[in-house]
Design an enzyme around this catalytic site. Structure first.
Site, PDB file in Angstrom:
ATOM      1  N   LYS A  37      -9.855  -2.916   7.465  1.00 14.91           N
ATOM      2  CA  LYS A  37      -9.079  -2.616   8.450  1.00 14.91           C
ATOM      3  C   LYS A  37      -8.242  -2.254   9.945  1.00 14.91           C
ATOM      4  O   LYS A  37      -9.680  -1.228   9.677  1.00 14.91           O
ATOM      5  CB  LYS A  37      -8.031  -1.167   7.268  1.00 14.91           C
ATOM      6  CG  LYS A  37      -6.477  -0.504   8.018  1.00 14.91           C
ATOM      7  CD  LYS A  37      -6.191  -0.065   7.940  1.00 14.91           C
ATOM      8  CE  LYS A  37      -6.269   1.626   8.098  1.00 14.91           C
ATOM      9  NZ  LYS A  37      -5.696   2.941   7.333  1.00 14.91           N
ATOM     10  N   GLU A  52       0.462  -1.189  -0.268  1.00 15.42           N
ATOM     11  CA  GLU A  52      -0.429  -0.371   0.071  1.00 15.42           C
ATOM     12  C   GLU A  52       1.015   1.083  -0.394  1.00 15.42           C
ATOM     13  O   GLU A  52       1.260   1.410   1.300  1.00 15.42           O
ATOM     14  CB  GLU A  52      -0.715  -0.090   1.303  1.00 15.42           C
ATOM     15  CG  GLU A  52      -1.724   1.297   1.435  1.00 15.42           C
ATOM     16  CD  GLU A  52      -2.063   1.247   3.093  1.00 15.42           C
ATOM     17  OE1 GLU A  52      -2.430   2.576   3.262  1.00 15.42           O
ATOM     18  OE2 GLU A  52      -2.240   0.257   3.060  1.00 15.42           O
TER      19      GLU A  52
END
Length: 219
Positions: free
Chosen positions: A132, A43
Site C-alpha cells: 500500500k 477494508e
C-alpha cells in the site's frame, strides 16, 4: 484466503474500498451497496468502534463475492483477532514485520503501508503480498507510481491517501495494481445512511475504469 484469490478479485475490479467510521451501524448496508455495484474488495479499519463484530457479522452474512479485510492492523494479536473474526486479508499503515509474519503464518494476504522505494522493498522482502503506497497524493500522485515502478516493476503497488474517483484510472495507467479509496468513495454513507450517494459514486468510479486493461501503462 490465498493470495491468488485476492489478486483475482482485484483483477476483476481493481478497487479496495476503505471503511473508517465512528459508528459501524451502517456498515452492513455499505457493504451490500458496494458489492451490488461491483466493488468486492473492502477494508474495514480496526479504528472503527465495533470493527471485529462488524467483520464477524459480515463473514456470517454470506454476502456473495465480498472479500473483506481488516485495516490499520498494528500488531500480531490484532492480526489474529481480525482473521478469527473473518477478515480475509490484512492492511497496515507502515512496514510492520510482526504483522507481516503473523499474516503469513495465518495464511492470509497482507498489504503493508510504505512510501519510499526503501520501505517498499523492505515490505516485499518481509513477505508482503502487495504494498500500500501511502499517502501517495502528497508525493506526486500517478507520476510517483510511474517513477517507483521503473526500478521495481514486479512489486504490486496499491496507492491510497488522496486517490479520487476521477483520477483512479490515472493511477492504474501509471502501473498501480489497484487503488484503495476511503472517503472519496464512501463519503458520509456510514454516518448518514445515504446509500444512494454511495451507489452513485461507485458507478462513476467504475464508469471511469471501463476499457482499462491490466498491463496497459501510460506512454
Amino acid at each position: 484466503m490465498t493470495d491468488e484469490l485476492l489478486e483475482q478479485t482485484l483483477d476483476a475490479c481493481p478497487v479496495i474500498a476503505i471503511i473508517r467510521t465512528r459508528d459501524a451501524g451502517n456498515v452492513p448496508a455499505v457493504l451490500r451497496t458496494l458489492v451490488d455495484r461491483g466493488i468486492h474488495a473492502v477494508e474495514l479499519t480496526l479504528t472503527t468502534p465495533g470493527a471485529l463484530e462488524a467483520i464477524r457479522a459480515a463473514a456470517a452474512s454470506g454476502l456473495d463475492g465480498l472479500v473483506l479485510g481488516a485495516g490499520t492492523v498494528l500488531d500480531a494479536p490484532s492480526a489474529r483477532a481480525a482473521v478469527e473474526a473473518g477478515a480475509r486479508y490484512l492492511v497496515t499503515p507502515a512496514v510492520l514485520p510482526e504483522v507481516i509474519d503473523e499474516a503469513r503464518l495465518l495464511g492470509v494476504p497482507v498489504l503493508p503501508g510504505a512510501l519510499t522505494p526503501t520501505e517498499i522493498l523492505q515490505a516485499r522482502s518481509a513477505g508482503a503480498t502487495m504494498v500500500k503506497v501511502f499517502p501517495v497524493a502528497a508525493v506526486g500522485g500517478p507520476d510517483y507510481i510511474t517513477a517507483v515502478r521503473a526500478p521495481l516493476p514486479d512489486v504490486l503497488l496499491v496507492p491510497t491517501g488522496g486517490v479520487s474517483v476521477h483520477d483512479a484510472p490515472e493511477y492504474l495507467r501509471a502501473g498501480a495494481y489497484a487503488v484503495a479509496m476511503g472517503s472519496p468513495l464512501i463519503g458520509d454513507a456510514c454516518e448518514s445512511g445515504d446509500m444512494t450517494g454511495l451507489a452513485s459514486r461507485a458507478d462513476e468510479l467504475l464508469r471511469g475504469l471501463r476499457g482499462w486493461k491490466r498491463g496497459v501503462r501510460n506512454a
